[in-house]
Design a protein around this motif. Structure first.
Motif, mmCIF file in Angstrom:
data_model
loop_
_atom_site.group_PDB
_atom_site.id
_atom_site.type_symbol
_atom_site.label_atom_id
_atom_site.label_comp_id
_atom_site.label_asym_id
_atom_site.label_seq_id
_atom_site.Cartn_x
_atom_site.Cartn_y
_atom_site.Cartn_z
ATOM 1 N N TYR A 1 0.834 -1.198 0.000
ATOM 2 C CA TYR A 1 0.000 0.000 0.000
ATOM 3 C C TYR A 1 0.875 1.258 0.000
ATOM 4 N N MET A 2 1.913 1.257 0.850
ATOM 5 C CA MET A 2 2.808 2.402 0.955
ATOM 6 C C MET A 2 3.642 2.563 -0.324
ATOM 7 N N ALA A 3 4.125 1.431 -0.862
ATOM 8 C CA ALA A 3 4.925 1.469 -2.087
ATOM 9 C C ALA A 3 4.112 2.129 -3.199
ATOM 10 N N ASP A 4 2.817 1.783 -3.247
ATOM 11 C CA ASP A 4 1.930 2.299 -4.267
ATOM 12 C C ASP A 4 1.611 3.777 -4.006
ATOM 13 N N LEU A 5 1.335 4.100 -2.743
ATOM 14 C CA LEU A 5 0.961 5.464 -2.369
ATOM 15 C C LEU A 5 2.088 6.457 -2.655
ATOM 16 N N PHE A 6 3.316 6.072 -2.269
ATOM 17 C CA PHE A 6 4.450 6.989 -2.435
ATOM 18 C C PHE A 6 5.281 6.689 -3.678
ATOM 19 N N LYS A 7 4.845 5.746 -4.483
ATOM 20 C CA LYS A 7 5.535 5.345 -5.718
ATOM 21 C C LYS A 7 7.020 5.050 -5.465
ATOM 22 N N PHE A 8 7.284 4.172 -4.506
ATOM 23 C CA PHE A 8 8.664 3.889 -4.111
ATOM 24 C C PHE A 8 9.418 2.940 -5.054
ATOM 25 N N GLY A 9 8.727 2.177 -5.854
ATOM 26 C CA GLY A 9 9.430 1.275 -6.776
ATOM 27 C C GLY A 9 9.906 0.006 -6.098
ATOM 28 N N ASN A 10 10.400 -0.928 -6.931
ATOM 29 C CA ASN A 10 10.683 -2.263 -6.408
ATOM 30 C C ASN A 10 12.177 -2.559 -6.278
ATOM 31 N N SER A 11 13.034 -1.521 -6.442
ATOM 32 C CA SER A 11 14.477 -1.755 -6.277
ATOM 33 C C SER A 11 14.761 -1.955 -4.787
ATOM 34 N N ALA A 12 16.007 -2.354 -4.482
ATOM 35 C CA ALA A 12 16.355 -2.582 -3.078
ATOM 36 C C ALA A 12 16.152 -1.318 -2.247
ATOM 37 N N THR A 13 16.526 -0.160 -2.806
ATOM 38 C CA THR A 13 16.337 1.088 -2.034
ATOM 39 C C THR A 13 14.857 1.449 -1.960
ATOM 40 N N GLY A 14 14.145 1.255 -3.063
ATOM 41 C CA GLY A 14 12.704 1.521 -3.048
ATOM 42 C C GLY A 14 12.037 0.694 -1.959
#
Ligand code: PHE
Length: 420
Positions: free
Chosen positions: A309-322
């Motif tokens: 949910y947070m990854a989607d909300l803040f558009k963090f991406g799927n890399s290790a840092t994301g």
């Protein structure tokens, strides 16, 4: 395509396990303490009422979901049918519930771990234990969904084994006089006034509703399969809670709950109180192991939901840092709260009930009202219609509102609470 998906169609058992796995968690350990006031018969009635309403509200989400493409999220349904203001409120209630749950899991998981670390002579610090618990399992979530999946399977097997051995062990000490509260200390006991404290905790223990849209995606909008998963999974949870309730309230007398309630329902204190009534050490160990695995499996399931949910909300991406950023916003706030304010477990679960009542009861009822207006019976993709008409919808809506008020009034001190 249809042949392909028919061949690959996931098993019904899988869906039931997802629902049961999410539902069974911290709430289960709060139930016997939260229902100490109404005691066994009352607790079973409250559990039956709660199970029914929560199962039906899960089916309501499914009924609404079938009008959208498989994979449509809870957000999509709320935004489309109730508008952006409700969607914001819903999102807020969702994050609130998951944060508090993670706080509770770190608190309880940490305290069980602390017992072990102390026994092993490593450390007696609760902060160290909570930190270790959070780091190890947050690492799994950060690592990959696959890691969570693997670990969850191992945990479910471990839980089944330890639960069976603990419950049969506890049930062999069962005392009907204790179960029916007929000991001399119980003379003049009152039960009904304490029903309000029990309701929201019980509601929390039957929460699984974020799974419904995922199940619709999983089974490609096959409402028959999702329906069986919801009913079967929630019934498994009910059966396990009923056994657990019988095992705990049939062994530990009502007045012995006083220290557990004074400790805010701390699970380690409950397990300790129980161990005074059961002679074998081994039982205590398996009970601890079961509690630990149940907490870990819920921690993983629930945090994965918030992580995505947070990854989607803040558009963090799927890399290790994301993923590291998503992990940070998921785990750091509840962890810090747990270290700074390690308060009563049962109260915390009551707040889970308050927040969850919004999106597991009130919003599903409003959604189904709106969706029946928007998609009349004649539309093609209307294969499933929950029976019971508006009466059932009002019944579930009332259930949600009663739970919300019960928690607010209890916290304001307007309703009686049982102290043992
Ligand atoms: N039922 C879960 C908590 C939960 C509440 C609401 C929704 C989802 C999960 C537990 O007892 O741990």
């Amino acid at each position: 395509m249809s042949q392909n998906s028919a061949v690959k169609s996931p098993s019904l058992m899988g869906g039931m396990m997802i629902v049961a796995g999410t539902a069974i968690g911290a709430g289960m350990f709060a139930n016997p303490t939260a229902t100490a006031g109404i005691w066994y018969t009352g607790a079973m009635l409250v559990m039956l009422y709660t199970w029914y309403c929560m199962c039906v509200s899960g089916l309501m989400i499914m009924e609404v979901n079938q009008h959208y493409p498989a994979g449509a999220s809870f957000n999509t349904l709320v935004k489309d049918l109730l508008g952006p203001a409700w969607n914001l409120f819903n999102g807020f209630a969702f994050v609130f519930v998951v944060y508090i749950l993670l706080y509770a899991y770190i608190f309880v998981g940490g305290s069980v771990l602390q017992t072990w670390l102390a026994q092993a002579g490593i450390t007696d610090s609760s902060v160290m234990a909570s930190t270790l618990f959070m780091l190890v399992f947050a690492l799994c979530v950060w690592w990959s969904t696959k890691a969570v999946d693997r670990l969850s399977t191992v945990l479910i097997v471990g839980m089944a084994l330890t639960f069976l051995s603990t419950v049969t062990g506890l049930l062999s000490h069962l005392d009907i006089a204790v179960l029916l509260n007929q000991l001399p200390q119980a003379v003049g006991s009152e039960y009904m006034p304490y029903v309000w404290v029990a309701l929201p905790v019980c509601l929390a223990s039957f929460g699984f509703h974020m799974n419904v849209p995922s199940l619709m995606a999983y089974y490609q909008n096959d409402t028959q399969k999702v329906r069986i998963s919801i009913i079967g999974g929630s019934l498994i949870a009910f059966a396990i809670y009923a056994l657990w309730q019988t095992a705990v309230q049939g062994v530990l007398p009502r007045h012995e709950f006083a220290p557990v309630i004074a400790a805010g329902g701390d699970v380690a204190v409950l397990l300790q109180a129980l161990s005074a009534y059961v002679s074998t050490d081994g039982l205590n160990e398996t009970l601890n192991a079961f509690a630990f695995m149940a907490i870990v499996s819920s921690f993983l399931g629930v945090s994965l939901g918030l992580f995505d949910y947070m990854a989607d909300l803040f558009k963090f991406g799927n890399s290790a840092t994301g993923r590291l950023k998503s992990a940070a916003v998921t785990f750091v706030p509840p962890y810090i709260a747990c270290i700074l304010f390690p308060t009563g477990f049962v109260t915390v679960i009551g707040y889970v009930g308050l927040g969850a009542a919004i999106w597991t009861a009130v919003i599903p009822a409003l959604l189904v009202f709106a969706s029946r207006r928007r998609f009349p019976k004649t539309s093609a993709n209307n294969s499933y219609l929950l029976k019971g008409g508006s009466v059932l919808i009002w019944f579930v809506l009332a259930f949600g509102i009663i739970n919300i008020l019960a928690q607010i009034f209890t916290q304001l001190g307007w309703l009686p609470s049982f102290h043992g």
